[in-house]
Write a protein that holds these residues in place. Structure first.
Motif, PDB file in Angstrom:
ATOM      1  N   HIS A  72      80.899 127.095  26.478  1.00 46.15           N
ATOM      2  CA  HIS A  72      79.838 126.699  26.540  1.00 46.15           C
ATOM      3  C   HIS A  72      78.830 126.381  25.438  1.00 46.15           C
ATOM      4  O   HIS A  72      78.066 125.816  25.384  1.00 46.15           O
ATOM      5  CB  HIS A  72      79.265 128.215  27.456  1.00 46.15           C
ATOM      6  N   LEU A  73      79.308 127.237  24.352  1.00 44.08           N
ATOM      7  CA  LEU A  73      78.639 126.969  23.070  1.00 44.08           C
ATOM      8  C   LEU A  73      78.822 125.397  22.701  1.00 44.08           C
ATOM      9  O   LEU A  73      78.011 124.953  22.098  1.00 44.08           O
ATOM     10  CB  LEU A  73      79.196 127.763  22.010  1.00 44.08           C
ATOM     11  N   THR A  74      80.212 124.946  23.058  1.00 42.44           N
ATOM     12  CA  THR A  74      80.307 123.665  22.415  1.00 42.44           C
ATOM     13  C   THR A  74      79.515 122.608  23.373  1.00 42.44           C
ATOM     14  O   THR A  74      79.164 121.564  22.855  1.00 42.44           O
ATOM     15  CB  THR A  74      81.858 123.185  22.638  1.00 42.44           C
ATOM     16  N   GLN A  75      79.068 122.985  24.408  1.00 38.63           N
ATOM     17  CA  GLN A  75      78.229 122.143  25.261  1.00 38.63           C
ATOM     18  C   GLN A  75      76.906 122.115  24.833  1.00 38.63           C
ATOM     19  O   GLN A  75      76.093 121.083  25.427  1.00 38.63           O
ATOM     20  CB  GLN A  75      78.612 122.338  26.755  1.00 38.63           C
ATOM     21  N   MET A  76      76.439 123.182  24.300  1.00 38.24           N
ATOM     22  CA  MET A  76      74.675 123.172  24.098  1.00 38.24           C
ATOM     23  C   MET A  76      74.092 122.132  23.252  1.00 38.24           C
ATOM     24  O   MET A  76      73.442 121.632  23.651  1.00 38.24           O
ATOM     25  CB  MET A  76      74.697 124.598  23.357  1.00 38.24           C
ATOM     26  N   PRO A  77      74.912 121.470  22.196  1.00 40.15           N
ATOM     27  CA  PRO A  77      74.395 120.367  21.755  1.00 40.15           C
ATOM     28  C   PRO A  77      74.072 119.050  23.015  1.00 40.15           C
ATOM     29  O   PRO A  77      73.182 118.408  22.541  1.00 40.15           O
ATOM     30  CB  PRO A  77      75.268 120.061  20.773  1.00 40.15           C
ATOM     31  N   PHE A  78      75.060 118.992  23.695  1.00 37.27           N
ATOM     32  CA  PHE A  78      74.947 118.147  24.853  1.00 37.27           C
ATOM     33  C   PHE A  78      73.645 118.219  25.503  1.00 37.27           C
ATOM     34  O   PHE A  78      73.064 117.315  25.935  1.00 37.27           O
ATOM     35  CB  PHE A  78      75.914 118.326  25.857  1.00 37.27           C
ATOM     36  N   TRP A  79      73.012 119.522  25.667  1.00 40.81           N
ATOM     37  CA  TRP A  79      71.751 119.674  26.228  1.00 40.81           C
ATOM     38  C   TRP A  79      70.514 118.945  25.466  1.00 40.81           C
ATOM     39  O   TRP A  79      69.855 118.488  26.045  1.00 40.81           O
ATOM     40  CB  TRP A  79      71.595 121.090  26.660  1.00 40.81           C
ATOM     41  N   VAL A  80      70.889 118.978  24.343  1.00 39.63           N
ATOM     42  CA  VAL A  80      69.718 118.419  23.274  1.00 39.63           C
ATOM     43  C   VAL A  80      69.727 117.056  23.427  1.00 39.63           C
ATOM     44  O   VAL A  80      68.692 116.263  23.676  1.00 39.63           O
ATOM     45  CB  VAL A  80      70.020 118.661  21.771  1.00 39.63           C
ATOM     46  N   THR A  81      71.078 116.043  23.378  1.00 40.59           N
ATOM     47  CA  THR A  81      71.364 114.810  23.784  1.00 40.59           C
ATOM     48  C   THR A  81      70.590 114.510  25.115  1.00 40.59           C
ATOM     49  O   THR A  81      69.928 113.473  25.358  1.00 40.59           O
ATOM     50  CB  THR A  81      72.791 114.610  23.703  1.00 40.59           C
ATOM     51  N   THR A  82      70.870 115.282  26.302  1.00 37.49           N
ATOM     52  CA  THR A  82      70.562 115.106  27.706  1.00 37.49           C
ATOM     53  C   THR A  82      69.156 115.106  27.544  1.00 37.49           C
ATOM     54  O   THR A  82      68.314 114.205  28.025  1.00 37.49           O
ATOM     55  CB  THR A  82      71.058 115.803  28.685  1.00 37.49           C
ATOM     56  N   THR A  83      68.329 116.134  27.057  1.00 37.03           N
ATOM     57  CA  THR A  83      67.081 116.206  27.171  1.00 37.03           C
ATOM     58  C   THR A  83      66.042 115.204  26.299  1.00 37.03           C
ATOM     59  O   THR A  83      65.123 114.598  26.777  1.00 37.03           O
ATOM     60  CB  THR A  83      66.669 117.599  26.402  1.00 37.03           C
ATOM     61  N   ILE A  84      66.562 114.658  25.255  1.00 37.15           N
ATOM     62  CA  ILE A  84      66.158 113.477  24.574  1.00 37.15           C
ATOM     63  C   ILE A  84      66.500 112.068  25.526  1.00 37.15           C
ATOM     64  O   ILE A  84      65.553 111.454  25.519  1.00 37.15           O
ATOM     65  CB  ILE A  84      66.977 113.336  23.166  1.00 37.15           C
ATOM     66  N   ARG A  85      67.501 111.792  25.957  1.00 39.51           N
ATOM     67  CA  ARG A  85      67.730 110.684  26.376  1.00 39.51           C
ATOM     68  C   ARG A  85      67.663 110.482  28.075  1.00 39.51           C
ATOM     69  O   ARG A  85      67.524 109.370  28.717  1.00 39.51           O
ATOM     70  CB  ARG A  85      69.241 110.302  26.228  1.00 39.51           C
ATOM     71  N   GLN A  86      67.261 111.399  28.875  1.00 35.18           N
ATOM     72  CA  GLN A  86      67.031 111.387  30.122  1.00 35.18           C
ATOM     73  C   GLN A  86      65.651 112.151  30.377  1.00 35.18           C
ATOM     74  O   GLN A  86      65.480 113.151  29.683  1.00 35.18           O
ATOM     75  CB  GLN A  86      68.300 112.193  30.882  1.00 35.18           C
ATOM     76  N   ASN A  87      65.027 111.791  31.651  1.00 32.00           N
ATOM     77  CA  ASN A  87      63.993 112.813  32.082  1.00 32.00           C
ATOM     78  C   ASN A  87      64.257 113.979  32.927  1.00 32.00           C
ATOM     79  O   ASN A  87      63.504 114.606  33.163  1.00 32.00           O
ATOM     80  CB  ASN A  87      63.175 111.721  32.626  1.00 32.00           C
ATOM     81  N   GLU A  88      65.428 113.900  33.409  1.00 34.97           N
ATOM     82  CA  GLU A  88      65.904 115.066  34.130  1.00 34.97           C
ATOM     83  C   GLU A  88      67.403 114.868  34.242  1.00 34.97           C
ATOM     84  O   GLU A  88      68.216 114.210  33.901  1.00 34.97           O
ATOM     85  CB  GLU A  88      65.224 115.089  35.830  1.00 34.97           C
TER      86      GLU A  88
END
Length: 170
Positions: free
Chosen positions: A54-70
């Motif tokens: 789960h911690l390895t995936q947390m940076p993915f949330w940053v990427t998704t938040t920046i690159r997508q609207n939802e």
């Protein structure tokens, strides 16, 4: 009167926070003992491997938040926990590099735009992108990193410095 010419931008501040928390999280993840990836402190808890994943995936949330609207998590595939600490670190480093690049390339004018997390028709959260970065991405990572540090302590693994020295690192 304040000197706004030297004030850092929101993006610079966000990058500083991200870099600090990624570096700190990496130090904690490096300590994960692969021989204990299936260990749980309680029947209702994540296993060590699940928590590290789960911690390895947390940076993915940053990427998704920046690159997508939802993001719609309905039907999202589950990630298999890594089998080794090296794999944990590879996943984290790859996701961290991508998150940093996404934030570096972000148009700061979109930080106030609404970002939504949903599960099908159910909206889990919807708030300005900058608030999502701070609360859902960084604070979420900090929360789970804290859990991981407790797991390490319970397994008698030396806990690295997080915001200051630990009993293991003076």
């Amino acid at each position: 009167m304040t000197d706004t010419a030297s004030a850092p931008s929101l993006k610079q501040l966000a990058l500083g926070d991200l870099d600090h928390e990624l570096e700190t999280t990496r130090r904690v993840l490096e300590r994960v003992p692969e021989q204990h990836l299936d260990w749980k402190p309680h029947a209702k808890s994540f296993s060590l491997g699940q928590l590290a994943t789960h911690l390895t995936q947390m940076p993915f949330w940053v990427t998704t938040t920046i690159r997508q609207n939802e993001l719609d998590v309905a039907g999202a595939p589950r990630t298999e926990p890594p089998a080794t600490t090296a794999e944990i670190m590879r996943r984290f480093d790859d996701n961290a590099a991508e998150a940093r690049q996404a934030l570096q390339n972000a148009d700061e004018s979109t930080f106030g735009d609404r970002w939504t997390l949903r599960a099908g028709d159910h909206v889990i959260l919807s708030m300005p992108r900058l608030a999502v970065l701070r609360s859902f991405c960084l604070s979420h990572m900090i929360h789970h990193r804290g859990q991981l540090s407790v797991y390490l302590r319970l397994l008698d693994v030396p806990v690295p410095s997080i915001y200051g020295p630990t009993a293991d690192e003076q």
